[in-house]
Design a protein around this motif. Sequence first.
Motif, mmCIF file in Angstrom:
data_model
loop_
_atom_site.group_PDB
_atom_site.id
_atom_site.type_symbol
_atom_site.label_atom_id
_atom_site.label_comp_id
_atom_site.label_asym_id
_atom_site.label_seq_id
_atom_site.Cartn_x
_atom_site.Cartn_y
_atom_site.Cartn_z
ATOM 1 N N LEU A 125 5.711 -5.359 2.531
ATOM 2 C CA LEU A 125 5.820 -4.249 3.478
ATOM 3 C C LEU A 125 4.885 -4.435 4.659
ATOM 4 O O LEU A 125 5.242 -4.128 5.806
ATOM 5 C CB LEU A 125 5.529 -2.921 2.770
ATOM 6 N N GLU A 126 3.690 -4.949 4.400
ATOM 7 C CA GLU A 126 2.732 -5.121 5.492
ATOM 8 C C GLU A 126 3.275 -6.082 6.544
ATOM 9 O O GLU A 126 3.044 -5.901 7.747
ATOM 10 C CB GLU A 126 1.393 -5.604 4.940
ATOM 11 N N ALA A 127 4.024 -7.085 6.110
ATOM 12 C CA ALA A 127 4.617 -8.020 7.064
ATOM 13 C C ALA A 127 5.611 -7.302 7.978
ATOM 14 O O ALA A 127 5.701 -7.610 9.179
ATOM 15 C CB ALA A 127 5.310 -9.155 6.317
ATOM 16 N N VAL A 128 6.339 -6.341 7.432
ATOM 17 C CA VAL A 128 7.272 -5.561 8.248
ATOM 18 C C VAL A 128 6.507 -4.670 9.215
ATOM 19 O O VAL A 128 6.817 -4.607 10.417
ATOM 20 C CB VAL A 128 8.201 -4.711 7.352
ATOM 21 N N PHE A 129 5.508 -3.976 8.726
ATOM 22 C CA PHE A 129 4.742 -3.056 9.563
ATOM 23 C C PHE A 129 4.057 -3.790 10.721
ATOM 24 O O PHE A 129 4.068 -3.321 11.860
ATOM 25 C CB PHE A 129 3.680 -2.329 8.729
ATOM 26 N N THR A 130 3.457 -4.928 10.427
ATOM 27 C CA THR A 130 2.732 -5.636 11.475
ATOM 28 C C THR A 130 3.674 -6.283 12.484
ATOM 29 O O THR A 130 3.271 -6.553 13.625
ATOM 30 C CB THR A 130 1.802 -6.705 10.872
ATOM 31 N N SER A 131 4.920 -6.519 12.099
ATOM 32 C CA SER A 131 5.878 -7.112 13.031
ATOM 33 C C SER A 131 6.202 -6.174 14.188
ATOM 34 O O SER A 131 6.705 -6.622 15.225
ATOM 35 C CB SER A 131 7.170 -7.502 12.300
ATOM 36 N N VAL A 132 5.916 -4.877 14.028
ATOM 37 C CA VAL A 132 6.161 -3.904 15.102
ATOM 38 C C VAL A 132 4.848 -3.325 15.635
ATOM 39 O O VAL A 132 4.827 -2.276 16.264
ATOM 40 C CB VAL A 132 7.100 -2.772 14.632
ATOM 41 N N GLY A 133 3.741 -4.025 15.388
ATOM 42 C CA GLY A 133 2.450 -3.559 15.886
ATOM 43 C C GLY A 133 1.907 -2.374 15.131
ATOM 44 O O GLY A 133 1.187 -1.536 15.704
ATOM 45 N N GLY A 134 2.189 -2.290 13.829
ATOM 46 C CA GLY A 134 1.710 -1.175 13.028
ATOM 47 C C GLY A 134 0.201 -1.153 12.894
ATOM 48 O O GLY A 134 -0.463 -2.193 12.946
ATOM 49 N N ARG A 135 -0.331 0.044 12.721
ATOM 50 C CA ARG A 135 -1.764 0.243 12.533
ATOM 51 C C ARG A 135 -2.006 0.799 11.130
ATOM 52 O O ARG A 135 -1.477 1.850 10.780
ATOM 53 C CB ARG A 135 -2.305 1.231 13.571
ATOM 54 N N PRO A 136 -2.811 0.126 10.308
ATOM 55 C CA PRO A 136 -3.043 0.617 8.951
ATOM 56 C C PRO A 136 -3.925 1.858 8.935
ATOM 57 O O PRO A 136 -4.839 1.994 9.752
ATOM 58 C CB PRO A 136 -3.754 -0.555 8.270
ATOM 59 N N HIS A 137 -3.625 2.758 8.019
ATOM 60 C CA HIS A 137 -4.515 3.899 7.773
ATOM 61 C C HIS A 137 -5.864 3.338 7.343
ATOM 62 O O HIS A 137 -5.950 2.472 6.477
ATOM 63 C CB HIS A 137 -3.910 4.775 6.672
ATOM 64 N N TRP A 138 -6.941 3.859 7.938
ATOM 65 C CA TRP A 138 -8.277 3.317 7.694
ATOM 66 C C TRP A 138 -8.744 3.507 6.252
ATOM 67 O O TRP A 138 -9.618 2.772 5.784
ATOM 68 C CB TRP A 138 -9.280 3.975 8.638
#
Length: 414
Positions: free
Chosen positions: A356-369
């Motif tokens: 899932l992280e690979a999908v999120f980062t592909s669109v410039g996602g920001r992780p909850h701290w």
Amino acid sequence: MGYPNTADDVVSAVRTAAEEGIRVRMVGTGHSFTDVAITDGTLLSPTSLTRVRDVDPASGTATVEAGLPICDANEALHRHGLALANMGDIATQTMAGAIQTGTHGTGRDLGGLASQVVGMELVLADGSVVTCSAEENTDLFHAARVGLGAFGVVTALTVAVRPSFLLRAQEVPMPLEEVLESWARLRADNEHFEFFWFPHTGRTYTKRNNRVAGPAHPVSPFRAWLDDEFLSSTVFDLVNRAGRRSPAAIPTINQISARALSSRTYTDTSYKVFATTRRVKFVEMEYAIPAEDLTDVLREIRSIIDRRDHRISFPIEVRFSPADDVWLSTAYGRATAYVAAHVYRGAPYERYFADLEAVFTSVGGRPHWGKLHTRDRAYLESVYPRFGDAVAVRDRVDPKRRFANTYLDGVLGR
């Protein structure tokens, strides 16, 4: 562990740590999944910093100390006929802990808790006590609202409040495809909209909260016990245990769980609608993505779950936020969709979260701290336009990294 009673006690602890050459952190309730509060030095707990210092209905503000639990803040504000405009769905965190890690709910016009902060009191690394706001120590204010404790020890917060209000909650099952096609309209038509999608099914459960004049029609005690305690806690925990023992049964379990949820409508005091009881233990990853990418991201996640043979018993939660101006807020500068993935405690999650992280980062996602992720400074400074400005403020107020720890070394740099 230190238990300061006042800001002066925090000053003493910070100065002592400096004399001894050790680091210092303030912990909250331990709600975060990351090591954001861990330290190899002095750990402070704000269990005695829980006073409501001031409530000013005329200016629409309230000043509370860092360790006041959100649930207690809600009760105190309600006694004054006031309320937080928006909040997350958990109310057990401390005010400072929740705000420092970027806790949010869902809202069309209203963002996370940090966007409601109008002033802060912090103890800096040199032991000085400073206040900051949009008019005073402005850069510190913008950097430290979601500051991870990296800029100073927060001892008090001033938040914007509004007169107490009622929310009408409508909770309705909907097909996933219908939600994917209409979420933008549902978001626009409701002050607060969110939904839960059950993996391995085409079903979601949607929630819409809107202000109403009244009267209040709370959920009956029996229905509240049945839905929120028995089904959502006791039964849900049992089915997750069964899924952990027999992962192949999870798709069938999810089909049954999704079909068991029924529509309900009720009206109650705002904070009683915003906050829910979460008794089932889990681990969580959540990313903030550009809202316009939500449909494609969810379709890709659905495909990944099928292709990679994941067996996921927890629903995926989707919430929304407008753009805000808090430098390290996950919603800084863009309309945001939050996608949260959960896995039952004790079940394997690493491969699922990595996919899932690979999908999120592909669109410039920001992780909850405060939730699990693997991002470092190099990535984070590419998705936060004011990241460099925040680090510059940190260099100024904590040049010796008195408030650093291993987690901050990774996400903010040494």
